[in-house]
Design a protein around this motif. Structure first.
Motif, PDB file in Angstrom:
ATOM      1  N   ARG A   9       0.843  -1.209   0.000  1.00 56.57           N
ATOM      2  CA  ARG A   9       0.000   0.000   0.000  1.00 56.57           C
ATOM      3  C   ARG A   9       0.878   1.259   0.000  1.00 56.57           C
ATOM      4  NH1 ARG A   9      -3.196  -3.129   3.326  1.00 56.57           N
ATOM      5  NH2 ARG A   9      -2.384  -2.277   5.252  1.00 56.57           N
ATOM      6  N   ILE A  10       1.966   1.220   0.775  1.00 51.42           N
ATOM      7  CA  ILE A  10       2.841   2.400   0.866  1.00 51.42           C
ATOM      8  C   ILE A  10       3.503   2.682  -0.485  1.00 51.42           C
ATOM      9  CG2 ILE A  10       5.040   3.210   1.870  1.00 51.42           C
ATOM     10  CD1 ILE A  10       4.220   1.770   4.471  1.00 51.42           C
ATOM     11  N   PHE A  11       3.979   1.619  -1.160  1.00 52.41           N
ATOM     12  CA  PHE A  11       4.717   1.807  -2.424  1.00 52.41           C
ATOM     13  C   PHE A  11       3.787   1.794  -3.653  1.00 52.41           C
ATOM     14  CE2 PHE A  11       8.415  -0.506  -0.106  1.00 52.41           C
ATOM     15  CZ  PHE A  11       8.784   0.673   0.509  1.00 52.41           C
ATOM     16  N   ARG A  12       2.497   1.516  -3.414  1.00 55.04           N
ATOM     17  CA  ARG A  12       1.473   1.501  -4.465  1.00 55.04           C
ATOM     18  C   ARG A  12       1.762   0.456  -5.549  1.00 55.04           C
ATOM     19  NH1 ARG A  12       2.857   6.548  -3.379  1.00 55.04           N
ATOM     20  NH2 ARG A  12       3.971   6.806  -5.338  1.00 55.04           N
ATOM     21  N   ARG A  13       2.588  -0.538  -5.225  1.00 57.16           N
ATOM     22  CA  ARG A  13       2.815  -1.681  -6.102  1.00 57.16           C
ATOM     23  C   ARG A  13       3.547  -2.756  -5.296  1.00 57.16           C
ATOM     24  NH1 ARG A  13       7.350   0.223 -10.512  1.00 57.16           N
ATOM     25  NH2 ARG A  13       7.144  -1.922 -11.220  1.00 57.16           N
ATOM     26  N   ASP A  14       3.773  -3.909  -5.903  1.00 60.22           N
ATOM     27  CA  ASP A  14       4.486  -4.967  -5.179  1.00 60.22           C
ATOM     28  C   ASP A  14       5.832  -4.418  -4.659  1.00 60.22           C
ATOM     29  OD1 ASP A  14       4.948  -8.000  -4.680  1.00 60.22           O
ATOM     30  OD2 ASP A  14       6.793  -7.259  -5.610  1.00 60.22           O
ATOM     31  N   PRO A  15       6.141  -4.581  -3.363  1.00 58.25           N
ATOM     32  CA  PRO A  15       7.356  -3.968  -2.808  1.00 58.25           C
ATOM     33  C   PRO A  15       8.640  -4.395  -3.516  1.00 58.25           C
ATOM     34  CG  PRO A  15       5.927  -4.697  -1.035  1.00 58.25           C
ATOM     35  CD  PRO A  15       5.302  -5.191  -2.304  1.00 58.25           C
ATOM     36  N   LEU A  16       8.740  -5.673  -3.887  1.00 55.14           N
ATOM     37  CA  LEU A  16       9.978  -6.120  -4.560  1.00 55.14           C
ATOM     38  C   LEU A  16      10.124  -5.440  -5.923  1.00 55.14           C
ATOM     39  CD1 LEU A  16      10.028  -9.863  -3.523  1.00 55.14           C
ATOM     40  CD2 LEU A  16      11.813  -8.163  -3.064  1.00 55.14           C
ATOM     41  N   GLU A  17       9.005  -5.314  -6.627  1.00 55.21           N
ATOM     42  CA  GLU A  17       9.046  -4.616  -7.930  1.00 55.21           C
ATOM     43  C   GLU A  17       9.362  -3.127  -7.725  1.00 55.21           C
ATOM     44  OE1 GLU A  17       5.510  -7.351  -9.828  1.00 55.21           O
ATOM     45  OE2 GLU A  17       5.402  -5.174 -10.085  1.00 55.21           O
ATOM     46  N   ALA A  18       8.746  -2.544  -6.696  1.00 50.71           N
ATOM     47  CA  ALA A  18       8.944  -1.110  -6.436  1.00 50.71           C
ATOM     48  C   ALA A  18      10.406  -0.819  -6.115  1.00 50.71           C
ATOM     49  CB  ALA A  18       8.055  -0.671  -5.268  1.00 50.71           C
ATOM     50  N   ILE A  19      11.032  -1.683  -5.294  1.00 48.56           N
ATOM     51  CA  ILE A  19      12.434  -1.443  -4.901  1.00 48.56           C
ATOM     52  C   ILE A  19      13.357  -1.658  -6.108  1.00 48.56           C
ATOM     53  CG2 ILE A  19      14.324  -2.305  -3.450  1.00 48.56           C
ATOM     54  CD1 ILE A  19      12.003  -2.959  -1.370  1.00 48.56           C
ATOM     55  N   ALA A  20      13.075  -2.684  -6.907  1.00 46.86           N
ATOM     56  CA  ALA A  20      13.900  -2.926  -8.103  1.00 46.86           C
ATOM     57  C   ALA A  20      13.814  -1.732  -9.049  1.00 46.86           C
ATOM     58  CB  ALA A  20      13.439  -4.200  -8.806  1.00 46.86           C
TER      59      ALA A  20
END
Ligand SMILES: [Fe+2]
Length: 366
Positions: A301-312
């Motif tokens: 919710r914080i990153f508005r997408r899957d966290p692993l995808e968001a960090i990559a």
């Protein structure tokens, strides 16, 4: 009925805003007339140190950190200087290394044993000397913690020492101090802040109080980091606040396996701590994911997408290159042992075995 503790130690006084660092000498007058200001080379070079010291000229002495991650030998030298000159307070202005070094030297200035003996595990006594932190980078959150990470250059062992009395009495958060920082440094230190926010949030030691800080810190840093790295100072406020809030969260919640790996790897491969964190974060978050479904959803919710995808995607956007590419993994058994012995690893939400650390290392160096 089980009563759960909700500790949240904090600096007694924190000031935030552009120009906050100019309050250093006026506010330190409350601690005494004679101070020692420990600083990085860059704050002297860019004239900021001179500007701060001109606010209230007095009996203020300076010590310039020669650079690099803080070592035991530097800490011992500064501690002896403090013992000989007896300042009423010690302030540090610089990045996490400067803050960690000055906090350890000030905190141990009246302790009877050598710095190395405390690094080796001797019990640290209470420190009466006021410590003041003025960060110039947004990353380590060192200004919010009671921890100093020090390296024994003779053995290569990098680990932390801590005591509740090491907490800064005063923190000055001045986003203007970030101006002029190279984008690569902003990116690496920002990834340290983001990693710390995520690790504190997912830690076994997390509480509702540290969660509130860690979630907001993760959101602030995630959203501000690309803009800050492009040199837009309007993003510096959220970077500096987010980094501080992540530091407050980790001071109580502790961290996780990324930081368990980061210390032995950083000491051996001489890579910036934030850079090591940036590239250890995705595989460790993937490893932890099965045991933190609720927290993983919150991060989504914080990153508005899957966290692993968001960090990559974030890492792709930033001027960051893996410190492990082209390197050969060696001293593996010692790296695994130090990782497993780390307090950060012990706070990781998922138990980790030697074989699992080996698999993560193989992934990082592939
Ligand atoms: Fe860190």
């Amino acid at each position: 009925m089980k009563i759960a503790p909700l500790p949240l130690p904090m600096p007694r006084d924190t000031r935030f805003g552009k120009g906050a660092s100019k309050l250093l000498l006026p506010l330190c007058a409350a601690f005494g007339t004679k101070g020692l200001v420990v600083h990085s080379a860059s704050v002297k070079k860019n004239g900021r140190l001179e500007a701060l010291l001109s606010e209230k000229p007095g009996e203020t002495d300076c010590w310039q950190h020669e650079g690099g991650e803080p070592a035991l030998v530097q800490t011992e030298a500064m501690r002896r200087y403090i013992q000989n000159t007896a300042p009423h307070w010690v302030a540090a202005i610089g990045g996490g290394s400067v803050l960690d070094l000055a906090r350890a030297a000030a905190g141990l200035s009246q302790a009877p044993l050598s710095v190395q003996e405390y690094h080796d595990g001797a019990e640290i006594p209470e420190s009466p000397l006021p410590f003041i932190a003025v960060p110039t980078t947004a990353g380590t959150g060192s200004e919010a913690t009671t921890v100093s990470v020090l390296t024994n250059t003779a053995t290569g062992v990098k680990k932390s020492i801590r005591h509740p009395s090491f907490m800064a009495r005063l923190v000055l958060l001045d986003p203007e101090l970030m101006t002029g920082t190279p984008a690569s440094v902003l990116a690496a230190s920002g990834m340290d802040a983001l990693t710390q926010a995520i690790e504190a949030f997912c830690s076994r030691g997390a509480t509702c109080l540290t969660d509130a800080l860690a979630k907001d810190a993760a959101e602030k840093v995630f959203n501000a980091l690309p803009g800050a790295c492009s040199g837009d100072p309007s993003f510096f406020d959220d970077m500096m606040l987010g980094s501080y809030m992540a530091g407050l969260a980790l001071a109580s919640a502790r961290l996780g396996l990324v930081h368990g790996l980061a210390h032995p790897l950083g000491a051996r491969y001489h890579a910036a701590h934030g850079l090591v964190c940036a590239f250890c974060l995705p595989p460790v978050l993937a490893f932890n994911r099965p045991v933190i479904p609720g927290k993983y959803d919150t991060l989504k919710r914080i990153f508005r997408r899957d966290p692993l995808e968001a960090i990559a995607a974030l890492i792709q956007k930033l001027p960051l290159a893996s410190p492990f590419t082209g390197q050969v993994l060696s001293d593996t058994q010692a790296i695994i042992e130090e990782t497993l012995a780390s307090g950060s690893t012990k706070a990781n939400p998922r138990d980790v075995s030697a074989d699992q650390v080996q698999a993560l290392l193989n992934h990082l160096f592939q």
